[in-house]
Structure formats: C-alpha cells, structure tokens
Design an enzyme around this catalytic site. Structure first.
Site, PDB file in Angstrom:
ATOM      1  N   ASN A   1      33.233  38.679  34.402  1.00  0.00           N
ATOM      2  CA  ASN A   1      34.448  37.871  34.522  1.00  0.00           C
ATOM      3  C   ASN A   1      34.885  37.936  35.983  1.00  0.00           C
ATOM      4  O   ASN A   1      35.482  38.919  36.406  1.00  0.00           O
ATOM      5  CB  ASN A   1      35.527  38.445  33.592  1.00  0.00           C
TER       6      ASN A   1
ATOM      7  N   LYS B   1      37.076  36.153  37.446  1.00  0.00           N
ATOM      8  CA  LYS B   1      38.500  35.829  37.643  1.00  0.00           C
ATOM      9  C   LYS B   1      38.645  34.827  38.798  1.00  0.00           C
ATOM     10  O   LYS B   1      37.800  33.948  38.928  1.00  0.00           O
ATOM     11  CB  LYS B   1      39.307  37.116  37.847  1.00  0.00           C
TER      12      LYS B   1
ATOM     13  N   HIS C   1      42.147  36.042  27.271  1.00  0.00           N
ATOM     14  CA  HIS C   1      42.098  37.201  28.172  1.00  0.00           C
ATOM     15  C   HIS C   1      43.519  37.711  28.415  1.00  0.00           C
ATOM     16  O   HIS C   1      44.471  36.926  28.454  1.00  0.00           O
ATOM     17  CB  HIS C   1      41.434  36.806  29.502  1.00  0.00           C
TER      18      HIS C   1
ATOM     19  N   GLU D   1      45.062  38.609  30.973  1.00  0.00           N
ATOM     20  CA  GLU D   1      45.782  37.997  32.098  1.00  0.00           C
ATOM     21  C   GLU D   1      46.347  36.630  31.710  1.00  0.00           C
ATOM     22  O   GLU D   1      47.412  36.231  32.181  1.00  0.00           O
ATOM     23  CB  GLU D   1      44.862  37.918  33.328  1.00  0.00           C
TER      24      GLU D   1
ATOM     25  N   GLU E   1      39.718  44.736  25.025  1.00  0.00           N
ATOM     26  CA  GLU E   1      40.090  45.118  26.387  1.00  0.00           C
ATOM     27  C   GLU E   1      41.522  45.659  26.395  1.00  0.00           C
ATOM     28  O   GLU E   1      42.479  44.875  26.422  1.00  0.00           O
ATOM     29  CB  GLU E   1      40.027  43.902  27.313  1.00  0.00           C
TER      30      GLU E   1
ATOM     31  N   GLY F   1      41.299  46.655  35.368  1.00  0.00           N
ATOM     32  CA  GLY F   1      41.539  46.671  36.805  1.00  0.00           C
ATOM     33  C   GLY F   1      42.264  47.905  37.310  1.00  0.00           C
ATOM     34  O   GLY F   1      42.750  47.924  38.438  1.00  0.00           O
TER      35      GLY F   1
ATOM     36  N   SER G   1      37.715  48.454  33.320  1.00  0.00           N
ATOM     37  CA  SER G   1      37.218  49.421  34.294  1.00  0.00           C
ATOM     38  C   SER G   1      35.817  49.942  33.999  1.00  0.00           C
ATOM     39  O   SER G   1      35.510  51.108  34.258  1.00  0.00           O
ATOM     40  CB  SER G   1      38.209  50.580  34.448  1.00  0.00           C
TER      41      SER G   1
ATOM     42  N   GLY H   1      35.016  43.071  34.986  1.00  0.00           N
ATOM     43  CA  GLY H   1      35.739  42.372  36.040  1.00  0.00           C
ATOM     44  C   GLY H   1      35.309  42.867  37.411  1.00  0.00           C
ATOM     45  O   GLY H   1      34.279  42.459  37.950  1.00  0.00           O
ATOM     46  N   GLY H   2      36.072  43.793  37.972  1.00  0.00           N
ATOM     47  CA  GLY H   2      35.846  44.287  39.340  1.00  0.00           C
ATOM     48  C   GLY H   2      34.400  44.624  39.681  1.00  0.00           C
ATOM     49  O   GLY H   2      33.885  44.200  40.724  1.00  0.00           O
TER      50      GLY H   2
HETATM   51  P1  PGA Z   1      37.954  45.191  35.059  1.00  0.00           P
HETATM   52  O1  PGA Z   1      38.337  43.808  34.306  1.00  0.00           O
HETATM   53  O2  PGA Z   1      36.505  45.457  34.750  1.00  0.00           O
HETATM   54  O3  PGA Z   1      38.198  44.895  36.515  1.00  0.00           O
HETATM   55  O4  PGA Z   1      38.838  46.230  34.516  1.00  0.00           O
HETATM   56  C1  PGA Z   1      37.866  43.540  33.023  1.00  0.00           C
HETATM   57  C2  PGA Z   1      38.385  42.217  32.548  1.00  0.00           C
HETATM   58  O5  PGA Z   1      39.508  41.844  32.887  1.00  0.00           O
HETATM   59  O6  PGA Z   1      37.706  41.487  31.805  1.00  0.00           O
END
Ligand code: PGA
Length: 254
Positions: free
Chosen positions: A10, A12, A96, A98, A166, A172, A211, A232-233
């Site tokens: 992802n 983002k 998601h 967010e 999640e 994040g 994470s 994500g990251g």
């Molecule tokens: P993250 O994000 O791996 O940066 O924690 C995961 C996500 O939002 O899908």
C-alpha cells in the site's frame, strides 16, 4: 508451512508513475524466481495505468487504494470500478483506516464499495481494525464485529476477496501487534466473517497490516490465521519490500 501467502504494497500517497516503473524494474531483479507469494502493488491512481504496463509478463498483481460505488456521475475527485478495470486493476483496498479516520468513511459506504467492486469483477482488500482507545476500553471485539457485519452485508459471492486486519495503533507507528494479539484478532475476524457470510466465508484469506517490516515478517507470518501482509512504509523501498516477500516465500509449501 502455509499453503498461501499474500504480500500487498500500500503505497498510499507516494510515488509518481515513473517512480513506480523503476520500483518494478528493481524488484524484478531482486525477486528472480520468487513466484509462490501473491504480490499485489497498490500505487496511487495516477500510476495505475503505467504500472499495468510495467507488470506485463511479471507474476504480480495490480491494486488501487479506493474507489466510488457509483458507476459514473457528479462525484468530483472520485474514480469508478470501470475506470480501475480499464487501467488494468484487479484488486482494490476498501475501508482502509486512513479512509475511515481521516476521510470519514463509514461502514455503509464501505459496504456499497465492497458490493460494487465484487459485482464489477474487482477483488476487494477489505480492511478492518480497532483504535488504541477501542482496544484499551475492551471494545475491540464489538468494533471488529460491526465493521465486518456492516461492511460485508449482502455479499453473496466473495470470490477473490481478501481481508486485512490492521489495528489502527500499529499503522505507521513502528509498533506492530505481537503474534498473540494477531492470532486472537484473526480468529475473531474469521469468526465474524463466517457469521456474516456463512461457509463461503471460511476460505477468505486474512492478512495482517501494521508496521510489518523485513525483520518481523518471518515471525508474524508464522502466526496462526495469518495469510499474508498489507504493507505500508516498508513497501516503499524495493529492498525492504523484497525481503518481506522472501520471508513469506520461505514458509509457503511448494
Ligand atoms: P504500515 O502501513 O506498514 O506503514 O504500518 C500499513 C497500512 O496502512 O496498510
């Protein structure tokens, strides 16, 4: 060992079409002969069309990060399922955290999106997860139950759908949920999915997100009920993302 493993990136609001193209090129060098894990790239809308071309001939899939449930109309800033399909998209992240927490998406909207995606032949990556407050106040179970029952309402054929658990507090933050917390939550998610969909819900893969990185991927993938990751990251650099895929591949049966 596991029978299947998904790793979805992802991105983002990161990467231009050109960034995405060079990422795919680098990853294909790093991941030669790795074809057991199902890898899904979810770049921003503006990179989808180009990325579909870069992915031709590669064993990877293309996903979007959101969509509207209507087919067309006066919805400034939105895209439809048909537009995604015409860009080569197979998967779409829906609900998601967010989108839920920064853009006010409610379960009924997400439900309409899930139904529209499925009826259009797109595979939803349906996200659920509790906030830290909800967990600490003992409401995790209720939150997951509501997100799932309302989000999946009316789903008759969930073919191809993935679910991502999640926890919002792990996204994040660098603070991943531990294996015990993940196993407990995944068990709840699977139970609520079956409560909503009946037996057809049994086979829906449940990914963990929050994470995940190249260091923890190996041990988290071993947790019971984890069929892969939404990352994500750590999906933003070809090296770290490839390491996660390699960790997952190690535990997938031939
Ligand atoms: P993250 O994000 O791996 O940066 O924690 C995961 C996500 O939002 O899908």
């Amino acid at each position: 060992m596991k029978l299947r493993g998904y790793v979805a990136a992802n991105w983002k609001m990161n990467k231009t079409a050109e960034d995405a193209r060079s990422f795919v090129e680098k990853s294909s060098k790093l991941l030669l002969n790795m074809e057991k894990a199902k890898v899904i790239f979810c770049p921003p809308f503006t990179a989808l069309f180009d990325m579909d071309k870069s992915l031709q001939g590669k064993p990877w899939f293309l996903g979007a990060q959101n969509m509207h449930w209507e087919a067309s109309g006066a919805f400034t800033g939105e895209v439809s399922s048909a537009m995604l399909k015409a860009s080569g998209v197979q998967y779409v992240i829906l609900g998601h955290s967010e989108r839920r927490h920064q853009f006010g998406e409610q379960n009924d909207w997400i439900n309409k999106k899930v139904l529209k995606a499925l009826s259009s032949g797109l595979k939803p990556i349906f996200c659920v997860g509790e906030t830290l407050d909800e967990r600490q106040s003992g409401n995790m179970e209720e939150v997951l139950k509501t997100q799932i029952s309302e989000g999946l309402q009316g789903t008759n054929d969930p073919s191809g759908m993935l679910i991502a658990y999640e926890p919002v507090w792990a996204i994040g933050t660098g603070q991943n949920a531990n294996e015990e917390q993940i196993e407990e939550a995944h068990k709840l998610v699977s139970t609520f999915v079956c409560d909503s969909l009946g037996d057809i819900g049994k086979d829906i893969p449940v990914l963990y997100g929050g994470s995940v990185n190249s260091e923890n991927a190996g041990s988290l993938f071993k947790a019971e009920g984890v069929d892969g990751f939404l990352v994500g990251g750590a999906s933003l650099e070809p090296e770290s993302f490839s390491e996660i895929i390699k960790e997952v591949e190690t535990f997938i049966k031939e």
